[in-house]
Write an enzyme that holds these catalytic residues in place. Sequence first.
Site, PDB file in Angstrom:
ATOM      1  N   MET A  33      24.658  -8.722  -2.125  1.00  0.00           N
ATOM      2  CA  MET A  33      25.656  -8.698  -1.047  1.00  0.00           C
ATOM      3  C   MET A  33      25.301  -9.755   0.000  1.00  0.00           C
ATOM      4  SD  MET A  33      27.017  -4.845  -0.661  1.00  0.00           S
ATOM      5  CE  MET A  33      25.706  -4.199   0.361  1.00  0.00           C
ATOM      6  N   ALA A  35      22.860 -12.136   2.642  1.00  0.00           N
ATOM      7  CA  ALA A  35      21.758 -11.936   3.607  1.00  0.00           C
ATOM      8  C   ALA A  35      20.451 -11.876   2.805  1.00  0.00           C
ATOM      9  CB  ALA A  35      21.959 -10.685   4.447  1.00  0.00           C
ATOM     10  N   HIS A  40      15.217 -11.114  -3.148  1.00  0.00           N
ATOM     11  CA  HIS A  40      16.288 -11.654  -4.007  1.00  0.00           C
ATOM     12  C   HIS A  40      15.788 -12.886  -4.759  1.00  0.00           C
ATOM     13  CE1 HIS A  40      18.805  -9.575  -0.844  1.00  0.00           C
ATOM     14  NE2 HIS A  40      19.330  -9.098  -1.948  1.00  0.00           N
TER      15      HIS A  40
HETATM   16  O1  PAF Z   1      22.183  -3.788  -4.190  1.00  0.00           O
HETATM   17  C1  PAF Z   1      23.158  -4.436  -3.785  1.00  0.00           C
HETATM   18  O2  PAF Z   1      23.030  -5.459  -3.119  1.00  0.00           O
HETATM   19  C2  PAF Z   1      24.565  -3.938  -4.090  1.00  0.00           C
HETATM   20  O3  PAF Z   1      24.612  -2.553  -4.111  1.00  0.00           O
HETATM   21  C3  PAF Z   1      25.135  -4.524  -5.391  1.00  0.00           C
HETATM   22  C4  PAF Z   1      24.331  -4.093  -6.609  1.00  0.00           C
HETATM   23  C5  PAF Z   1      25.169  -6.039  -5.311  1.00  0.00           C
HETATM   24  C6  PAF Z   1      26.569  -4.029  -5.604  1.00  0.00           C
HETATM   25  O4  PAF Z   1      27.395  -4.402  -4.542  1.00  0.00           O
END
Ligand code: PAF
Length: 289
Positions: A33, A35, A40
Site C-alpha cells: 500500500m 509508504a 518492503h
Molecule cells: O499488507 C498490505 O500492505 C496490504 O494489506 C496488501 C496485502 C497490499 C493488500 O492491500
Amino acid sequence: MPTIPIIRTVAELRAVLAERRRAGERIGFVPTMGALHAGHGSLVTAARREHQCVVASIFVNPLQFGPNEDLASYPRTPERDLALLAEHGCALLFMPEVAEMYSAGSVTRLHQTGLTDVLCGRSRPGHFDGVLTVVLKLLLQVQPDTAFFGRKDFQQALVIRRMVRDLDVPVSIATCPIHREADGLAMSSRNRYLSAEERAVAPELFAALRGVNDGFLRGERRAATLVELGRVALARGSRWGIDYLEVCDPETLEERGAEARAGDLVAVAAKLGPARLIDNLLLGENVPA
Ligand code: PAF
C-alpha cells in the site's frame, strides 16, 4: 537516480507481463500500500532471488479500511517508494487508481470464515474481506509465480494462503521475516504516525513479546500466565491501549486455552497515540535481544 516504469492500467500490465513471460522470465510479486520501508525492500530482494521480473504494486485499498480507520491519512510517499523499489531491483510498479481496481457498480467481495474471525479480524470487521478481494484481483492481474508477504502481518499471510488453497489460485505464497529497527520496533508504514515521544516508547511492544518468550524459555507453559507477562509489561508504560495479546495455534489461530507449545504464535495489537501497531513472534524463537 534509478527509476522504473509505472503502469496504471490492468490492460497495460497484462500486455507487459505477457511479453516477459514469453521471454521465459519468472514473475515475482510484492503487493503493497506504499509508504515503503526497508521491510518492503527485503521482500523485493527475496523475490529477485528466483524471479527475473519483480513487480510491485502500490494501492491503498479502500475496501480494507473500516469507517473510523486511517484511509484518508494513510501515508503516501510515491517518489521515495519509486526510488526504494528501483534500488532493490524491482522491474516495474503497478499503481492503479481506485476506479481502475473497482469499476462503478463493483459488488463482488471475497469472504473467509474461521481464520478471519479472531485477532485483527475481530477488531477490524470486514478488513480481511477487503484484503482478500484486492489480493485475489491483484493475483489475477499479475499472475505471478510467487507473491511475497511480510510476517509482521502473520494473520494476513495465513488468510491469503488459505484463500489461494481454497480457490486453487496458481501461485506460491512466500512469507518473509519481520524487519525490525535497531531498537526492535517492527517496521511498519504506520510507524510514521508516531510522535518523537511515542516513537521512543514504541519498542516496548516487541519488548513485551520478548518477555513472553523469555518466560516460555524459562519453562513457563501456562498460556494465561505468559499472556499476563506481556500485558503487565505493556501496562507498566501506561501508554498502550491493548487490543489483543494472545498465544495461539500458528495454523488455526485458535487461542491456547491451557498449555503453550514451542512454535505457538504470540500476537499483539495495541494503540500508541494515533497508531495501531501489531507484532508477533513464535514461542521459543531466537529473537534479537
Ligand atoms: O499488507 C498490505 O500492505 C496490504 O494489506 C496488501 C496485502 C497490499 C493488500 O492491500
